[in-house]
Design a protein around this motif. Sequence first.
Motif: not given
Length: 369
Positions: A56, A58, A113, A225-226
């Motif tokens: 990720t 983030k 994640h 991952g997204h």
Amino acid sequence: MANNNRTQEFEVSNAYARMTINEEEEGGLIITGEDVEEGGDVKIDFRYCVVGRFLTDKVINFPAMKNTMASLWRPGRGVCIKDLSPTLFLFQFFHEIDVNRVLETRPWTFDKHILLVKRLEENEQPQNVPLFHTSFWVQIYNLPIGFLSEKTMKDIGNYIGIFLDSDENNLMGVWRNYMRVRVSIDVRKPLKQRMRIKKAGGEWIWIDFKYERLNIFCFICGLLGHTEQQCPKMYECSNGEMVKAYGHWMKASNRRNQMNSGERWLRSTLPDELGMKNGNNVESAVAMAVDSVIATNSGNILRTRGDGGANGGIEGSSKEGGEILPSNSESRAKGKSVVGTAIGVGLDKESEEDLEPGIIVSDPKRRRS
């Protein structure tokens, strides 16, 4: 004259700089085995270190992540977790059993994640370790029974990613709605939805894949991952409508144990033929005991208890106010001797639920006894 002096000083400085670089390239330190053995005062043990990052962009809440992963892993000898950078972490275990358990039961996630991990080798720097692979158990649906073999499982696993293992129950002789293989997947490539397979001279057949413990992935590009909201391909579509080639059907349902009234007759393996011949069938004995309870207590209200523990069995109450108590031995109800024990076995719950090269399976003749 002044310009000539500055030019000479500049050339001399460059010459010294080149000499320094050459000396650094030619020089170096060679470590021998004796030097390493003499360093016995070093208390750090890196044999069980694992380096990892989360798939990720983030920022990871490091204190929360440490507590969450430790509670999930529960290592017997403990674990030390260090943040090497905002996106890179070092997990130091203290026993081979703990580190193997973590690596063999991937994928692990925090806040949905995926954690990409790799065991640190002796000559590696954590910051230079490539972290692009994770592993999944993949369920294979619609595979005809005539294609079942270990080689076919391995070929399918290598098509999905890199084959690691096969479920030991795949070829146990009882019907299964799907086969399971464990594969290593490159997160830079889209997930495989299905593939074609056929026998030599036969027709192509589509088989479908479902991924266990699959969390965040993109329904547009198929990458982990997204989600589609962050997919770069969204900006390539002019009219704002993007075709979603992937979906929730690629996520395998949770394999939870469920109680069932007929579970004492259900099997996950072939029956023991010797035990059947000798009459040593535990399930048959339990069934007879249950029938005895029902016959002895006609008119009573019976119900089964599905806790599966020491208190599991049959319980209820009679219309006259009498009570039937569960027991692992004989119980007394209105002066009658009854047996109040039932045995339960958990079952797996599956869901039946997407033009690439396929594989051709050879069909050698099999001898039947």
